[in-house]
Design a protein around this motif. Structure first.
Motif, PDB file in Angstrom:
ATOM      1  N   ILE A  76      -2.472  45.236 -11.645  1.00 10.98           N
ATOM      2  CA  ILE A  76      -3.100  44.002 -12.099  1.00 10.98           C
ATOM      3  C   ILE A  76      -4.491  44.324 -12.639  1.00 10.98           C
ATOM      4  O   ILE A  76      -5.245  45.093 -12.040  1.00 10.98           O
ATOM      5  CB  ILE A  76      -3.193  42.981 -10.945  1.00 10.98           C
ATOM      6  CG1 ILE A  76      -1.791  42.669 -10.415  1.00 10.98           C
ATOM      7  CG2 ILE A  76      -3.879  41.704 -11.397  1.00 10.98           C
ATOM      8  CD1 ILE A  76      -1.799  41.755  -9.206  1.00 10.98           C
ATOM      9  N   HIS A  77      -4.840  43.722 -13.769  1.00 13.01           N
ATOM     10  CA  HIS A  77      -6.162  43.943 -14.359  1.00 13.01           C
ATOM     11  C   HIS A  77      -7.249  43.459 -13.406  1.00 13.01           C
ATOM     12  O   HIS A  77      -7.077  42.483 -12.669  1.00 13.01           O
ATOM     13  CB  HIS A  77      -6.261  43.196 -15.692  1.00 13.01           C
ATOM     14  CG  HIS A  77      -7.421  43.626 -16.529  1.00 13.01           C
ATOM     15  ND1 HIS A  77      -8.708  43.173 -16.319  1.00 13.01           N
ATOM     16  CD2 HIS A  77      -7.498  44.479 -17.598  1.00 13.01           C
ATOM     17  CE1 HIS A  77      -9.523  43.714 -17.214  1.00 13.01           C
ATOM     18  NE2 HIS A  77      -8.809  44.509 -18.003  1.00 13.01           N
ATOM     19  N   GLU A  78      -8.380  44.152 -13.418  1.00 11.08           N
ATOM     20  CA  GLU A  78      -9.468  43.836 -12.494  1.00 11.08           C
ATOM     21  C   GLU A  78      -9.948  42.393 -12.634  1.00 11.08           C
ATOM     22  O   GLU A  78     -10.385  41.781 -11.659  1.00 11.08           O
ATOM     23  CB  GLU A  78     -10.633  44.802 -12.722  1.00 11.08           C
ATOM     24  CG  GLU A  78     -10.315  46.238 -12.311  1.00 11.08           C
ATOM     25  CD  GLU A  78     -11.490  47.165 -12.527  1.00 11.08           C
ATOM     26  OE1 GLU A  78     -12.532  46.686 -13.043  1.00 11.08           O
ATOM     27  OE2 GLU A  78     -11.392  48.353 -12.182  1.00 11.08           O
ATOM     28  N   LEU A  79      -9.888  41.824 -13.851  1.00 15.73           N
ATOM     29  CA  LEU A  79     -10.327  40.448 -14.042  1.00 15.73           C
ATOM     30  C   LEU A  79      -9.504  39.464 -13.215  1.00 15.73           C
ATOM     31  O   LEU A  79     -10.009  38.437 -12.766  1.00 15.73           O
ATOM     32  CB  LEU A  79     -10.227  40.063 -15.524  1.00 15.73           C
ATOM     33  CG  LEU A  79     -11.404  40.407 -16.441  1.00 15.73           C
ATOM     34  CD1 LEU A  79     -11.086  40.000 -17.864  1.00 15.73           C
ATOM     35  CD2 LEU A  79     -12.686  39.726 -15.971  1.00 15.73           C
ATOM     36  N   TYR A  80      -8.213  39.776 -13.014  1.00 11.31           N
ATOM     37  CA  TYR A  80      -7.309  38.829 -12.378  1.00 11.31           C
ATOM     38  C   TYR A  80      -7.027  39.139 -10.912  1.00 11.31           C
ATOM     39  O   TYR A  80      -6.341  38.365 -10.254  1.00 11.31           O
ATOM     40  CB  TYR A  80      -5.985  38.772 -13.158  1.00 11.31           C
ATOM     41  CG  TYR A  80      -6.052  37.875 -14.369  1.00 11.31           C
ATOM     42  CD1 TYR A  80      -5.618  36.564 -14.311  1.00 11.31           C
ATOM     43  CD2 TYR A  80      -6.581  38.342 -15.567  1.00 11.31           C
ATOM     44  CE1 TYR A  80      -5.688  35.732 -15.418  1.00 11.31           C
ATOM     45  CE2 TYR A  80      -6.663  37.525 -16.688  1.00 11.31           C
ATOM     46  CZ  TYR A  80      -6.215  36.220 -16.606  1.00 11.31           C
ATOM     47  OH  TYR A  80      -6.301  35.393 -17.690  1.00 11.31           O
ATOM     48  N   VAL A  85     -10.222  43.006 -30.823  1.00  9.38           N
ATOM     49  CA  VAL A  85     -10.513  42.246 -29.609  1.00  9.38           C
ATOM     50  C   VAL A  85     -10.667  43.170 -28.423  1.00  9.38           C
ATOM     51  O   VAL A  85     -11.596  43.063 -27.642  1.00  9.38           O
ATOM     52  CB  VAL A  85      -9.394  41.215 -29.342  1.00  9.38           C
ATOM     53  CG1 VAL A  85      -9.697  40.427 -28.086  1.00  9.38           C
ATOM     54  CG2 VAL A  85      -9.268  40.276 -30.529  1.00  9.38           C
ATOM     55  N   GLY A  86      -9.768  44.076 -28.247  1.00 14.15           N
ATOM     56  CA  GLY A  86      -9.822  44.987 -27.113  1.00 14.15           C
ATOM     57  C   GLY A  86      -8.462  45.582 -26.849  1.00 14.15           C
ATOM     58  O   GLY A  86      -7.467  45.206 -27.459  1.00 14.15           O
ATOM     59  N   GLU A  87      -8.443  46.533 -25.920  1.00 12.43           N
ATOM     60  CA  GLU A  87      -7.205  47.243 -25.655  1.00 12.43           C
ATOM     61  C   GLU A  87      -6.199  46.395 -24.884  1.00 12.43           C
ATOM     62  O   GLU A  87      -5.051  46.792 -24.725  1.00 12.43           O
ATOM     63  CB  GLU A  87      -7.508  48.506 -24.855  1.00 12.43           C
ATOM     64  CG  GLU A  87      -8.169  48.221 -23.513  1.00 12.43           C
ATOM     65  CD  GLU A  87      -8.500  49.483 -22.746  1.00 12.43           C
ATOM     66  OE1 GLU A  87      -8.912  49.364 -21.592  1.00 12.43           O
ATOM     67  OE2 GLU A  87      -8.335  50.568 -23.316  1.00 12.43           O
ATOM     68  N   ASP A  88      -6.602  45.203 -24.391  1.00 17.85           N
ATOM     69  CA  ASP A  88      -5.719  44.378 -23.584  1.00 17.85           C
ATOM     70  C   ASP A  88      -4.919  43.378 -24.410  1.00 17.85           C
ATOM     71  O   ASP A  88      -4.239  42.530 -23.853  1.00 17.85           O
ATOM     72  CB  ASP A  88      -6.526  43.623 -22.521  1.00 17.85           C
ATOM     73  CG  ASP A  88      -7.144  44.581 -21.518  1.00 17.85           C
ATOM     74  OD1 ASP A  88      -6.424  45.488 -21.073  1.00 17.85           O
ATOM     75  OD2 ASP A  88      -8.331  44.430 -21.207  1.00 17.85           O
ATOM     76  N   SER A 114      -6.301  38.041 -22.905  1.00 13.20           N
ATOM     77  CA  SER A 114      -7.081  37.263 -21.950  1.00 13.20           C
ATOM     78  C   SER A 114      -8.512  37.777 -21.957  1.00 13.20           C
ATOM     79  O   SER A 114      -8.740  38.997 -21.941  1.00 13.20           O
ATOM     80  CB  SER A 114      -6.494  37.360 -20.537  1.00 13.20           C
ATOM     81  OG  SER A 114      -5.214  36.774 -20.480  1.00 13.20           O
ATOM     82  N   VAL A 115      -9.474  36.848 -21.975  1.00 15.39           N
ATOM     83  CA  VAL A 115     -10.886  37.210 -22.034  1.00 15.39           C
ATOM     84  C   VAL A 115     -11.656  36.355 -21.044  1.00 15.39           C
ATOM     85  O   VAL A 115     -11.205  35.283 -20.621  1.00 15.39           O
ATOM     86  CB  VAL A 115     -11.461  37.012 -23.455  1.00 15.39           C
ATOM     87  CG1 VAL A 115     -10.791  37.943 -24.435  1.00 15.39           C
ATOM     88  CG2 VAL A 115     -11.318  35.554 -23.902  1.00 15.39           C
ATOM     89  N   TRP A 116     -12.834  36.833 -20.675  1.00 18.18           N
ATOM     90  CA  TRP A 116     -13.725  36.062 -19.812  1.00 18.18           C
ATOM     91  C   TRP A 116     -14.647  35.219 -20.676  1.00 18.18           C
ATOM     92  O   TRP A 116     -15.167  35.680 -21.703  1.00 18.18           O
ATOM     93  CB  TRP A 116     -14.546  36.998 -18.934  1.00 18.18           C
ATOM     94  CG  TRP A 116     -15.527  36.268 -18.055  1.00 18.18           C
ATOM     95  CD1 TRP A 116     -15.276  35.659 -16.871  1.00 18.18           C
ATOM     96  CD2 TRP A 116     -16.923  36.081 -18.327  1.00 18.18           C
ATOM     97  NE1 TRP A 116     -16.418  35.081 -16.366  1.00 18.18           N
ATOM     98  CE2 TRP A 116     -17.449  35.323 -17.243  1.00 18.18           C
ATOM     99  CE3 TRP A 116     -17.775  36.449 -19.370  1.00 18.18           C
ATOM    100  CZ2 TRP A 116     -18.786  34.952 -17.178  1.00 18.18           C
ATOM    101  CZ3 TRP A 116     -19.111  36.080 -19.311  1.00 18.18           C
ATOM    102  CH2 TRP A 116     -19.605  35.348 -18.224  1.00 18.18           C
ATOM    103  N   THR A 127      -6.706  32.678 -21.728  1.00 14.85           N
ATOM    104  CA  THR A 127      -5.612  33.397 -22.387  1.00 14.85           C
ATOM    105  C   THR A 127      -5.305  32.709 -23.713  1.00 14.85           C
ATOM    106  O   THR A 127      -5.116  31.483 -23.760  1.00 14.85           O
ATOM    107  CB  THR A 127      -4.349  33.410 -21.514  1.00 14.85           C
ATOM    108  OG1 THR A 127      -4.618  34.142 -20.319  1.00 14.85           O
ATOM    109  CG2 THR A 127      -3.188  34.057 -22.232  1.00 14.85           C
ATOM    110  N   VAL A 128      -5.278  33.493 -24.788  1.00 12.39           N
ATOM    111  CA  VAL A 128      -4.989  32.995 -26.133  1.00 12.39           C
ATOM    112  C   VAL A 128      -3.705  33.648 -26.605  1.00 12.39           C
ATOM    113  O   VAL A 128      -3.558  34.879 -26.518  1.00 12.39           O
ATOM    114  CB  VAL A 128      -6.139  33.319 -27.105  1.00 12.39           C
ATOM    115  CG1 VAL A 128      -5.884  32.692 -28.465  1.00 12.39           C
ATOM    116  CG2 VAL A 128      -7.465  32.847 -26.535  1.00 12.39           C
TER     117      VAL A 128
END
Length: 739
Positions: A456-460, A540-543, A568-570, A694-695
């Protein structure tokens, strides 16, 4: 102890080794029992070469010395048997309960004086509990696991190794004794049946007239059928006894085998029944438990381990939560929803990607859901590409505990070490339902699982641990929103939204399909079997996740190659602030390219809640300015949802002629949709507060499914999602500064 076969009490009762009524074969197999007379048994017992050889090595007799079968010999055998049983009892008590003696202790005791009493090492209750918990997960730990246990429990690695050896030996011994007991009982039953059959053969009865039958009328096949019928009747009696415990009341010996899942093996079915009963007991205690089991709404892991002998698998995270709410939903409707896979998915589209019932073990008793037990497969999701889908195989059991009191429990049947999917196990979880007056019900939901957090990604990770990801709060919040939406749609007058009741139902059904397609597209479950694409240029990023699928002859989608992009972004703003900004049609031009640079107008509004009706609704939007004449026939169908666990804004462009059919109550299944939208959840405080956004977009890049995907198409979608995220962040920052 001697390696020769041991002569114990089971042999004297017809269930022992060598010539007994039931013979134990090598590797634990059980031979078919056969009837023998006591005289033939005694004769074969003392004439067996293997047994005679073993008896020549009993204490006090040298090899080859003859032993007579007189009273003295029988006394020696009985004395030897008592000594062995006493040794087994003492060894089991010291080594099993105490964890087993260390190698040094045993060697010292034997080396100093063979006649000296052996010293045994006793472990503490905490050490035994840890070892027992590990034994349940892995009876054969490897060197690394033993080393970890020895370090954690302050034991020598030899002590850990010997404890597991002794524990396995004890388990095997108990199993053998149990099998011997079963064989003795089976042998007695066969003896009784044999005597009954012989008695019946002496005075046979004609099955047609009821009078005495002439010898020869009963064939050998009929005799065998009668024996088989008696065996099946006994098996059915045992199943009914277990089923009586299962549903909480006696079960007559009349139902068909199909009611108990005749397609499954008897042993497997009994194992599932026992698992379901244990899980139901744990769920009820978890739902009704107070301190010290629950401290507030947080589970006390130590108290849980003490009550249920459980513990989290090494290296995994335990997630437990409990939530209660009053719902405008009767227990019968909720039970039907939970016990039917399709209705379950429709109730929780943002939580469940897909669900199927793989086997029905019991359909319930007396035409009700009481005692219903089924095997299910489901994929649970969080609307973000950063959290893998949880694939679960589990038992679902429904039981009535009292008048108006029901419970439904789930428990995983797969081991947590299964590597076919992201490791996760659902411990006993589910809901306790109490019927209330006026059609309401009080629902207490418990969620308990353990999982591998590394994927799981650290953000979540904080979101999942808090229970807002897969926990009880999210299940209850979704239930509240959906039940309120159903009640609102049924009670609303037909002219409130300007269309008929049939038109409202068609619009809502179309919006539900749109939202469900959006959710499954974000998480890439097995529903659409997305193919991942690697993109070299990502702004946007690697995610960001970019995927493609082929749409062929699907009435709900345009034919061709469909591309999906999600990330997904913060965001610094709160989840409520982000949701209000995205659902406001007047501000849509600040981020949506479909708005043609101007605000949008709401043409139709169907509320799905009595309170905060603007937050939960189905809307039809139209651009007030059209810079492109070709887009004059396009509308935007939008659904917005918000509850305690998060919010959704989902939309899709639709044609005016198609929407006119739907608004008149026509079939909405043939309206093609490619939904896009947003999912918003609050971020944890240790992530800086704010929210997680999340977009996701779904776009038709080729009108022919056979066309190959081009790099330009991937770059277009990548740029679209990147531009949208930047516009949203900029607009939110500007609005924050202006206020």
């Amino acid at each position: 102890m001697s390696s020769a076969p041991r002569f114990d009490s089971s042999s004297a009762h017809g269930g022992g080794i060598g010539g007994g009524h039931g013979t134990l074969m090598a590797s634990g197999a059980i031979a078919h029992p056969r009837l023998v007379t006591q005289s033939s048994f005694s004769k074969s017992m003392f004439s067996s070469p293997r047994l005679s050889l073993a008896l020549t090595n009993i204490d006090g007799f040298g090899a080859g010395e003859m032993i007579s079968a007189d009273a003295g010999f029988e006394e020696n055998v009985r004395r030897r048997r008592r000594e062995e049983e006493a040794t087994d009892s003492r060894s089991g008590s010291d080594n099993m309960d105490g964890g087993g003696g260390s190698g040094d202790d045993l060697d010292a005791a034997v080396g100093d004086n063979p006649r000296k009493k052996k010293r045994y090492h006793r472990h503490t209750p905490q050490q035994i509990q840890e070892l027992e918990a590990m034994f349940k997960e892995c009876p054969h730990p490897d060197e690394k696991q033993r080393l970890e246990l020895s370090r954690r429990l302050s034991l020598e690695i030899k002590q850990v190794k010997f404890w597991f050896q002794n524990r396995r030996t004890q388990m095997k011994t108990q199993l053998e004794r149990h099998e011997n007991t079963l064989l003795r009982h089976e042998n007695e039953k066969l003896r009784t049946e044999n005597m009954a059959i012989r008695e019946a053969m002496r005075s046979p009865i004609c099955s047609n007239c009821g009078g005495p039958a002439i010898i020869g009328e009963i064939s050998l096949e009929e005799q065998q059928l009668r024996i088989e019928n008696a065996r099946l009747k006994d098996e059915l009696d045992r199943v009914c006894a277990l089923a009586g415990k299962f549903v909480g009341r006696p079960v007559p010996v009349s139902p068909s085998l199909e009611e108990y899942g005749g397609g499954m093996m008897m042993m497997e079915r009994c194992v599932y029944l026992e698992m379901a009963l244990a899980a139901m007991d744990e769920l009820v205690k978890m739902a009704n438990g107070e301190e010290p089991l629950w401290i507030g709404e947080k589970l006390n892991e130590e108290e849980y381990s003490r009550m249920f002998s459980g513990g989290c698998f090494g290296g995994f995270v335990s997630e437990a939560s409990r939530e209660s709410a009053l719902l405008f939903l009767h227990s019968s409707a909720l039970l039907d929803t939970l016990m039917e896979a399709n209705r379950w998915v429709e109730m929780f589209p943002n939580l469940i990607a897909t669900a199927t019932t793989t086997d029905v073990i019991s359909g319930g008793m007396g035409g009700t859901r009481n005692g219903a037990l089924q095997l299910m497969h489901a994929e649970l999701q969080i609307l973000s590409p950063m959290v893998p889908v949880r694939q679960l195989n589990f038992l679902r059991f429904c039981k009535q505990h009292a008048e108006g009191v029901w419970a439904v429990v789930d428990v995983s049947i797969d081991p947590i070490t299964d590597t076919s999917s992201p490791p996760c196990r659902r411990l006993p979880s589910g809901c306790l339902i109490h019927d209330m007056p006026n059609g309401y019900s009080k629902v207490t939901w418990v969620e308990h699982s353990e999982y591998d957090e590394s994927q799981i990604h650290e953000l979540y990770r904080p979101l999942v641990r808090s229970g807002l990801g897969f926990g009880a709060r999210r299940w209850i919040a979704t239930l509240q929103r959906q039940s309120e939406a159903l009640a609102t749609l049924l009670s609303s007058p037909s002219d409130q939204s300007g269309i008929s009741a049939d038109g409202r139902r068609s619009m809502v059904k179309l919006a539900q399909r749109m939202t469900a397609n959006f959710c499954t597209g974000v998480c890439a479950s097995t529903v659409y079997k997305w193919n991942k694409l690697n993109t070299g240029n990502n702004n946007v990023g690697e995610d960001v996740r970019v995927m493609t699928r082929k749409s062929v002859e699907d009435p709900g989608e345009p034919p061709g190659t469909v591309l999906s992009a999600a990330t997904s972004v913060w965001v610094a703003a709160t989840a409520e602030r982000v949701f209000e900004f995205l659902r406001d049609e007047r501000l849509r031009s600040e981020w949506d390219i479909l708005s043609n640079g101007g605000p949008m107008q709401e043409m139709l509004h169907i509320p799905k809640a009595h309170h905060h009706h603007h937050a939960n609704a189905v809307s039809l939007l139209r651009a007030t300015q059209s810079l492109n004449p070709n887009q004059s026939s396009m509308l935007i169908l939008q659904e917005t949802c918000s509850d305690a666990s998060g919010s959704l804004v989902v939309y899709a462009p639709v044609d005016i002629p198609a929407m006119q059919v739907v608004m008149n109550g026509g079939d909405s299944a043939y309206v093609a949709l490619l939904p896009s939208g947003f999912a918003v959840v609050p971020a944890a405080e240790d992530c800086g507060g704010g929210s997680l956004l999340t977009v996701a977009f779904q776009i038709l890049v080729n009108s022919l499914p056979t066309d190959k995907l081009t790099v330009e198409s991937v770059e277009t979608v990548n740029n679209l999602i990147s531009c949208t995220v930047k516009k949203i962040k900029t607009a939110l920052r500007c609005h924050e500064l202006s206020t």
